[in-house]
Write a protein that holds these residues in place. Structure first.
Motif, PDB file in Angstrom:
ATOM      1  N   GLY A  22      50.254  41.844  43.982  1.00 56.03           N
ATOM      2  CA  GLY A  22      51.275  42.153  44.987  1.00 56.03           C
ATOM      3  C   GLY A  22      52.364  43.086  44.488  1.00 56.03           C
ATOM      4  O   GLY A  22      53.166  43.585  45.272  1.00 56.03           O
ATOM      5  N   SER A  23      52.423  43.331  43.191  1.00 57.07           N
ATOM      6  CA  SER A  23      53.418  44.253  42.660  1.00 57.07           C
ATOM      7  C   SER A  23      52.949  45.698  42.881  1.00 57.07           C
ATOM      8  O   SER A  23      51.817  45.942  43.293  1.00 57.07           O
ATOM      9  CB  SER A  23      53.658  43.988  41.177  1.00 57.07           C
ATOM     10  N   GLU A  24      53.833  46.628  42.606  1.00 55.20           N
ATOM     11  CA  GLU A  24      53.521  48.042  42.800  1.00 55.20           C
ATOM     12  C   GLU A  24      53.648  48.800  41.487  1.00 55.20           C
ATOM     13  O   GLU A  24      54.500  48.478  40.663  1.00 55.20           O
ATOM     14  CB  GLU A  24      54.469  48.669  43.822  1.00 55.20           C
ATOM     15  N   GLU A  25      52.811  49.791  41.342  1.00 54.07           N
ATOM     16  CA  GLU A  25      52.870  50.688  40.193  1.00 54.07           C
ATOM     17  C   GLU A  25      53.101  52.099  40.741  1.00 54.07           C
ATOM     18  O   GLU A  25      52.283  52.609  41.508  1.00 54.07           O
ATOM     19  CB  GLU A  25      51.560  50.646  39.417  1.00 54.07           C
ATOM     20  N   ILE A  26      54.222  52.692  40.363  1.00 52.25           N
ATOM     21  CA  ILE A  26      54.534  54.035  40.848  1.00 52.25           C
ATOM     22  C   ILE A  26      53.637  55.041  40.136  1.00 52.25           C
ATOM     23  O   ILE A  26      53.534  55.038  38.906  1.00 52.25           O
ATOM     24  CB  ILE A  26      56.022  54.372  40.642  1.00 52.25           C
ATOM     25  N   LEU A  27      52.984  55.886  40.930  1.00 54.03           N
ATOM     26  CA  LEU A  27      52.083  56.903  40.387  1.00 54.03           C
ATOM     27  C   LEU A  27      52.889  58.150  40.012  1.00 54.03           C
ATOM     28  O   LEU A  27      53.973  58.388  40.560  1.00 54.03           O
ATOM     29  CB  LEU A  27      51.018  57.259  41.418  1.00 54.03           C
ATOM     30  N   PRO A  28      52.375  58.950  39.095  1.00 56.88           N
ATOM     31  CA  PRO A  28      53.071  60.188  38.745  1.00 56.88           C
ATOM     32  C   PRO A  28      53.250  61.070  39.985  1.00 56.88           C
ATOM     33  O   PRO A  28      52.393  61.110  40.866  1.00 56.88           O
ATOM     34  CB  PRO A  28      52.137  60.854  37.734  1.00 56.88           C
ATOM     35  N   ARG A  29      54.361  61.762  40.017  1.00 54.64           N
ATOM     36  CA  ARG A  29      54.696  62.615  41.158  1.00 54.64           C
ATOM     37  C   ARG A  29      53.664  63.729  41.306  1.00 54.64           C
ATOM     38  O   ARG A  29      53.295  64.373  40.327  1.00 54.64           O
ATOM     39  CB  ARG A  29      56.074  63.220  40.944  1.00 54.64           C
ATOM     40  N   LEU A  30      53.239  63.948  42.540  1.00 52.23           N
ATOM     41  CA  LEU A  30      52.285  65.010  42.842  1.00 52.23           C
ATOM     42  C   LEU A  30      53.054  66.260  43.237  1.00 52.23           C
ATOM     43  O   LEU A  30      53.943  66.208  44.082  1.00 52.23           O
ATOM     44  CB  LEU A  30      51.352  64.580  43.977  1.00 52.23           C
ATOM     45  N   SER A  31      52.707  67.366  42.639  1.00 60.06           N
ATOM     46  CA  SER A  31      53.368  68.638  42.948  1.00 60.06           C
ATOM     47  C   SER A  31      53.044  69.057  44.375  1.00 60.06           C
ATOM     48  O   SER A  31      51.904  68.934  44.823  1.00 60.06           O
ATOM     49  CB  SER A  31      52.898  69.714  41.967  1.00 60.06           C
ATOM     50  N   PRO A  32      54.022  69.599  45.106  1.00 56.50           N
ATOM     51  CA  PRO A  32      53.746  70.077  46.461  1.00 56.50           C
ATOM     52  C   PRO A  32      52.793  71.278  46.482  1.00 56.50           C
ATOM     53  O   PRO A  32      52.229  71.605  47.508  1.00 56.50           O
ATOM     54  CB  PRO A  32      55.109  70.475  47.012  1.00 56.50           C
ATOM     55  N   ARG A  33      52.589  71.892  45.343  1.00 59.32           N
ATOM     56  CA  ARG A  33      51.708  73.069  45.276  1.00 59.32           C
ATOM     57  C   ARG A  33      50.247  72.712  45.022  1.00 59.32           C
ATOM     58  O   ARG A  33      49.389  73.582  45.055  1.00 59.32           O
ATOM     59  CB  ARG A  33      52.197  74.014  44.181  1.00 59.32           C
ATOM     60  N   LEU A  34      49.957  71.447  44.757  1.00 59.91           N
ATOM     61  CA  LEU A  34      48.574  71.040  44.495  1.00 59.91           C
ATOM     62  C   LEU A  34      47.745  71.139  45.774  1.00 59.91           C
ATOM     63  O   LEU A  34      48.229  70.849  46.860  1.00 59.91           O
ATOM     64  CB  LEU A  34      48.514  69.602  43.986  1.00 59.91           C
ATOM     65  N   GLY A  35      46.478  71.499  45.593  1.00 58.37           N
ATOM     66  CA  GLY A  35      45.558  71.522  46.718  1.00 58.37           C
ATOM     67  C   GLY A  35      45.063  70.114  47.024  1.00 58.37           C
ATOM     68  O   GLY A  35      45.189  69.189  46.216  1.00 58.37           O
ATOM     69  N   ALA A  36      44.490  69.948  48.207  1.00 53.84           N
ATOM     70  CA  ALA A  36      44.012  68.633  48.640  1.00 53.84           C
ATOM     71  C   ALA A  36      42.915  68.109  47.717  1.00 53.84           C
ATOM     72  O   ALA A  36      42.847  66.911  47.451  1.00 53.84           O
ATOM     73  CB  ALA A  36      43.520  68.701  50.078  1.00 53.84           C
ATOM     74  N   GLU A  37      42.034  68.993  47.217  1.00 55.64           N
ATOM     75  CA  GLU A  37      40.953  68.549  46.335  1.00 55.64           C
ATOM     76  C   GLU A  37      41.505  67.979  45.033  1.00 55.64           C
ATOM     77  O   GLU A  37      41.024  66.951  44.540  1.00 55.64           O
ATOM     78  CB  GLU A  37      39.989  69.704  46.011  1.00 55.64           C
ATOM     79  N   LEU A  38      42.509  68.633  44.481  1.00 56.66           N
ATOM     80  CA  LEU A  38      43.098  68.145  43.229  1.00 56.66           C
ATOM     81  C   LEU A  38      43.873  66.847  43.463  1.00 56.66           C
ATOM     82  O   LEU A  38      43.841  65.943  42.621  1.00 56.66           O
ATOM     83  CB  LEU A  38      44.003  69.220  42.617  1.00 56.66           C
ATOM     84  N   ILE A  39      44.535  66.740  44.593  1.00 53.75           N
ATOM     85  CA  ILE A  39      45.222  65.490  44.933  1.00 53.75           C
ATOM     86  C   ILE A  39      44.206  64.356  45.036  1.00 53.75           C
ATOM     87  O   ILE A  39      44.424  63.255  44.533  1.00 53.75           O
ATOM     88  CB  ILE A  39      46.036  65.647  46.234  1.00 53.75           C
ATOM     89  N   GLN A  40      43.074  64.636  45.681  1.00 51.07           N
ATOM     90  CA  GLN A  40      42.016  63.635  45.811  1.00 51.07           C
ATOM     91  C   GLN A  40      41.542  63.180  44.433  1.00 51.07           C
ATOM     92  O   GLN A  40      41.403  61.985  44.181  1.00 51.07           O
ATOM     93  CB  GLN A  40      40.852  64.201  46.618  1.00 51.07           C
ATOM     94  N   LYS A  41      41.306  64.117  43.521  1.00 50.33           N
ATOM     95  CA  LYS A  41      40.823  63.772  42.179  1.00 50.33           C
ATOM     96  C   LYS A  41      41.860  62.963  41.407  1.00 50.33           C
ATOM     97  O   LYS A  41      41.531  61.985  40.729  1.00 50.33           O
ATOM     98  CB  LYS A  41      40.477  65.036  41.397  1.00 50.33           C
ATOM     99  N   LYS A  42      43.126  63.346  41.502  1.00 49.97           N
ATOM    100  CA  LYS A  42      44.178  62.621  40.786  1.00 49.97           C
ATOM    101  C   LYS A  42      44.343  61.199  41.318  1.00 49.97           C
ATOM    102  O   LYS A  42      44.495  60.256  40.557  1.00 49.97           O
ATOM    103  CB  LYS A  42      45.504  63.388  40.880  1.00 49.97           C
ATOM    104  N   LEU A  43      44.286  61.035  42.631  1.00 44.48           N
ATOM    105  CA  LEU A  43      44.400  59.705  43.204  1.00 44.48           C
ATOM    106  C   LEU A  43      43.203  58.833  42.864  1.00 44.48           C
ATOM    107  O   LEU A  43      43.357  57.646  42.555  1.00 44.48           O
ATOM    108  CB  LEU A  43      44.584  59.783  44.727  1.00 44.48           C
ATOM    109  N   ALA A  44      42.008  59.407  42.917  1.00 46.44           N
ATOM    110  CA  ALA A  44      40.808  58.645  42.559  1.00 46.44           C
ATOM    111  C   ALA A  44      40.871  58.190  41.106  1.00 46.44           C
ATOM    112  O   ALA A  44      40.515  57.046  40.779  1.00 46.44           O
ATOM    113  CB  ALA A  44      39.558  59.481  42.819  1.00 46.44           C
ATOM    114  N   ALA A  45      41.334  59.063  40.226  1.00 48.37           N
ATOM    115  CA  ALA A  45      41.464  58.698  38.812  1.00 48.37           C
ATOM    116  C   ALA A  45      42.510  57.601  38.623  1.00 48.37           C
ATOM    117  O   ALA A  45      42.313  56.669  37.834  1.00 48.37           O
ATOM    118  CB  ALA A  45      41.820  59.926  37.974  1.00 48.37           C
ATOM    119  N   ALA A  46      43.617  57.686  39.355  1.00 44.65           N
ATOM    120  CA  ALA A  46      44.664  56.664  39.239  1.00 44.65           C
ATOM    121  C   ALA A  46      44.176  55.320  39.765  1.00 44.65           C
ATOM    122  O   ALA A  46      44.532  54.266  39.226  1.00 44.65           O
ATOM    123  CB  ALA A  46      45.906  57.109  40.006  1.00 44.65           C
TER     124      ALA A  46
END
Length: 149
Positions: free
Chosen positions: A122-146
């Motif tokens: 039930g606790s939360e872990e803050i993920l590293p900040r995603l740059s607004p310049r990242l593409g959707a594919e890279l965001i997908q990969k970073k989230l999947a890895a996290a």
């Protein structure tokens, strides 16, 4: 002399019967999986399936009028719609408006957008900040890895 020669031959035959050629030694000492007896305690014979894992969940803290939040929401929408090996189709994304809760507003007022992962306890872990310049594919990969961690 014939007796000594016979004794020599006997020793040679005896030594050959005691020693095995190297290829026979290897094959007799290796145990292959298909040669092992079947065990009732084998993991393959276990009738109880593992318990289902809860669907991973992410929380996005935002507030109205935040251009960075709106940009990240748009890219997350695209990243969640993409397929492939890093697909996020089973992930639940929850949006939280920090102006609705004084604790969230105090904690995240200067940090939004904040993306965190809900842990099983039930606790939360803050993920590293995603740059607004990242593409959707890279965001997908970073989230999947996290989420795999």
């Amino acid at each position: 002399m014939a007796a000594s020669m016979a004794a020599t031959q006997t020793l040679t035959v005896a030594s050959l019967t005691r020693r095995r050629p190297p290829h026979l030694l290897l094959s007799s000492t290796l145990r292959w999986p298909f040669r092992r007896p079947f065990s009732a305690t084998s993991t393959r014979a276990d009738p109880t399936p593992p318990p289902p894992q809860p669907a991973p969940s992410l929380v996005l803290y935002t507030k109205p009028g935040c251009c960075l939040c709106d940009g990240l929401k748009e890219k997350l929408g695209v990243a969640f719609s993409l397929g492939g090996p890093d697909s996020l189709h089973g992930v639940h994304l929850q949006m939280r408006d920090i102006t609705e809760n004084p604790e969230w507003e105090r904690r995240y007022q200067y940090e939004i957008p904040v993306l965190s992962r809900l842990l099983p306890d039930g606790s939360e872990e803050i993920l590293p900040r995603l740059s607004p310049r990242l593409g959707a594919e890279l965001i997908q990969k970073k989230l999947a890895a996290a989420l795999r961690q």
